[in-house]
Design an enzyme around this catalytic site. Structure first.
Site, PDB file in Angstrom:
ATOM      1  CB  CYS A 182     -57.037 -86.852 -12.438  1.00 35.77           C
ATOM      2  SG  CYS A 182     -58.102 -86.160 -13.713  1.00 35.77           S
ATOM      3  CG  HIS A 208     -50.984 -86.737 -13.156  1.00 39.20           C
ATOM      4  ND1 HIS A 208     -51.994 -87.600 -12.783  1.00 39.20           N
ATOM      5  CD2 HIS A 208     -51.600 -85.643 -13.685  1.00 39.20           C
ATOM      6  CE1 HIS A 208     -53.162 -87.065 -13.071  1.00 39.20           C
ATOM      7  NE2 HIS A 208     -52.957 -85.874 -13.617  1.00 39.20           N
ATOM      8  CD  GLU A 237     -45.875 -85.821 -13.180  1.00 37.40           C
ATOM      9  OE1 GLU A 237     -45.844 -86.793 -12.405  1.00 37.40           O
ATOM     10  OE2 GLU A 237     -46.574 -85.792 -14.224  1.00 37.40           O
ATOM     11  CE  LYS A 240     -52.971 -90.153 -15.994  1.00 42.82           C
ATOM     12  NZ  LYS A 240     -51.993 -90.350 -14.909  1.00 42.82           N
ATOM     13  CG  HIS A 264     -56.104 -88.836 -17.501  1.00 41.27           C
ATOM     14  ND1 HIS A 264     -56.220 -89.559 -16.333  1.00 41.27           N
ATOM     15  CD2 HIS A 264     -55.957 -87.535 -17.112  1.00 41.27           C
ATOM     16  CE1 HIS A 264     -56.150 -88.753 -15.304  1.00 41.27           C
ATOM     17  NE2 HIS A 264     -55.988 -87.508 -15.748  1.00 41.27           N
ATOM     18  CG  PHE A 322     -59.653 -80.628 -13.374  1.00 43.05           C
ATOM     19  CD1 PHE A 322     -58.383 -80.658 -13.928  1.00 43.05           C
ATOM     20  CD2 PHE A 322     -60.744 -80.583 -14.242  1.00 43.05           C
ATOM     21  CE1 PHE A 322     -58.192 -80.649 -15.298  1.00 43.05           C
ATOM     22  CE2 PHE A 322     -60.574 -80.573 -15.621  1.00 43.05           C
ATOM     23  CZ  PHE A 322     -59.289 -80.610 -16.153  1.00 43.05           C
TER      24      PHE A 322
END
Length: 412
Positions: A163, A303, A313, A334, A339, A398
Site C-alpha cells: 500500500c 494513510h 497513525e 480513502k 483503499h 504490509f
C-alpha cells in the site's frame, strides 16, 4: 547539489471518476465512490461492495488489439500516464527521450488474469493459455507499457511495496531527477484486484469492512465505529520535472517536491509497530529531507484506512508534531475512494497537490462518532477552503514498509 523537482502533469482514474477535474469535484463535494461489486458474483461472500472504477473504456487510450494483451492495472497505467503527460504539455522527442523515465508501481499486479487463466487451464487445457499471459501479469509491465506508449527511454523501473507503492514510486522517481539520472519522470501507482481471491483473502485476514447495508458509509477513517477498509481500484500518475526545464518551457506547476523518506518497522507482516514508531520516524525523516520545521506543515493526507491502525497513525502524528498536531489539519480521502492498495499513494499525492494549488482541503467523510484515541482535526464531512503552503502525504504497507512525501507551493 540536488536539482529542484516540480510536478507539471497529473493523470488519475479512481472510483470517483476519470480525470483530474471529475475527481477533484467529487472529492470537494464529499462524494463516495463505493458501491456493490459488479466484477464478479459476490453473493457467497461476506463482503459485497468495493470502490470500482466506472465507465472506463481502455480503447480510448489504445487499440482493441493492445487492450487484449494487458490486464486492467496496465490499462489504467497507460491511460493515466498518457493523460499526465498530455496535461504537462511536455513533448517527448528523439532528442530528449533518453532523459524521460517511467516508474509506475503496483501492489498485487495481474491477479485478475492469473485467476482467469488458471480457470482456463483447468477447464480447457494448457493450449488455451494466451501467449500474452506473462506480460499481462508481471508488475513492471505497467511501467513498460507506459514507456512503449509514450516513447520514454530513460530509467524504467517498478516499485512493489504493497500500500506504499505509489508513494515510493513518486519519491524514488523524484530522486532520479534530483541526482541527474533523468530530467522528467512519469511516476505513480496503479491497481485493479477486485477479484474473488483478493476480496476473499483480505476478508480472511479480517481487514475489510462488512457494512453491506451501507456501502457508501463503510469507509470511515478515524471514526469510532470503523470496522475495516474498503477495497478499491484505480491509478494516480504525476509528471515530475526538473525545475529549470519546466521554467524554461513555461509549464504550469502544481507544486514542488520538497522531501521524501522511506523506512521499515521491522515488526510484523501486517500490523504497524506500537504507537506508530516506524511511521513517526518516517515523517521525521521526510521533514529532515525537506529541510523544514514541523510547524511548516499545514495539511496531512493521512494513510487513514478505516482500520484500527488509524489510531496508531494519529499517535505517530502527535509524536512528530507535538502541540502543532492540533493546529494542522488531517484528512483521509480513502473515506471516498476506498483503499486503492498500490495506487493509493499516487492518487493521494495528486489530491495533496490539488489542495496546495487550489486552496481547498479534502474532507474525511462518514465521520460521525469521534474516537477518543483519534483526537485531531480530520476535516469532518465537508471540504474546507484554506490556503496552505506545505502538505505531507503518508503511506504505510504490509511488511512494515513506510513512505512519506512532502510537497510545497511553488517559490522562485
Amino acid at each position: 547539489m540536488k536539482r529542484r523537482v516540480v510536478v507539471t502533469g497529473m493523470g488519475i482514474i479512481s472510483p470517483l471518476g476519470i480525470g483530474v477535474e471529475d475527481n477533484w469535484s467529487a472529492v470537494c463535494n464529499g462524494n463516495s465512490g463505493i458501491g456493490p461489486i459488479t466484477r464478479f458474483d459476490s453473493e457467497p461472500f461476506p463482503v459485497k461492495f468495493a470502490g470500482e472504477v466506472k465507465d472506463f473504456d481502455p480503447e480510448k487510450f489504445m487499440s482493441h488489439k493492445e487492450v487484449k494483451k494487458m490486464d486492467r492495472f496496465i490499462h489504467f497505467a497507460v491511460a493515466a500516464g498518457q493523460s499526465a503527460l498530455e496535461d504537462s504539455g511536455y513533448e517527448i522527442t528523439d532528442e530528449n527521450a533518453e532523459r524521460v523515465g517511467v516508474q509506475v508501481g503496483v501492489g498485487l499486479g495481474g491477479l485478475p488474469a492469473i485467476e482467469k487463466y488458471h480457470d482456463t487451464y483447468n477447464e480447457r487445457g494448457v493450449r488455451k493459455i494466451t501467449p500474452f499471459f506473462i506480460p499481462m501479469v508481471i508488475a513492471n509491465l505497467a511501467s513498460g507499457q507506459v514507456s512503449i506508449h509514450t516513447g520514454a527511454k530513460g530509467p524504467n523501473t517498478c516499485v512493489v511495496t504493497a500500500c506504499a507503492t505509489g508513494t515510493h514510486s513518486i519519491g524514488d522517481a523524484a530522486r532520479l531527477i534530483q541526482y541527474g539520472d533523468a530530467d522528467v519522470m512519469i511516476a505513480g501507482g496503479t491497481e485493479s484486484v477486485i477479484t474473488p481471491l483478493c476480496v476473499g483473502g483480505f476478508h480472511a485476514a479480517k481487514a475489510l469492512s462488512t457494512r453491506n447495508d451501507d456501502p457508501q458509509g463503510a469507509s470511515r477513517p478515524f471514526d469510532k465505529d470503523r470496522d475495516g477498509f474498503v477495497i478499491g481500484e484505480g491509478c494516480g500518475v504525476v509528471v515530475l520535472e526538473e525545475y529549470e526545464s519546466a521554467k524554461k518551457r513555461g509549464a504550469k506547476i502544481y507544486g514542488e517536491f520538497a522531501g521524501y523518506a522511506l523506512n521499515g518497522d521491522a515488526y510484523h507482516i501486517t500490523s504497524t509497530s506500537p504507537n506508530g514508531e516506524g511511521a513517526a520516524r518516517c515523517m521525521n525523516l521526510a521533514l529532515n529531507n525537506a529541510g523544514i520545521n514541523k510547524e511548516d506543515i499545514d495539511y496531512i493526507n493521512a494513510h487513514g484506512t478505516s482500520t484500527g491502525a488509524d489510531s496508531t497513525e494519529t499517535q505517530a502524528i502527535k509524536t512528530v508534531f507535538g502541540d502543532h498536531a492540533y493546529k494542522l489539519v488531517v484528512s483521509s480521502t480513502k473515506s471516498m475512494t476506498g483503499h486503492l492498495l498500490g495506487a493509493a499513494g499516487g492518487i493521494e499525492a495528486i489530491y495533496s497537490l490539488l489542495a496546495l494549488s487550489r486552496g481547498v482541503l479534502p474532507p474525511t467523510i462518514n465521520y460521525t462518532t469521534p474516537d477518543p484515541e483519534c483526537d485531531l482535526d480530520y476535516i469532518p464531512n465537508n471540504a474546507r477552503e484554506e490556503k496552505i503552503k506545505m502538505a505531507l502525504s503518508n503511506s504505510f504497507g504490509f511488511g512494515g514498509t513506510n513512505a512519506v512525501l512532502v510537497f510545497k507551493q511553488m517559490s522562485n
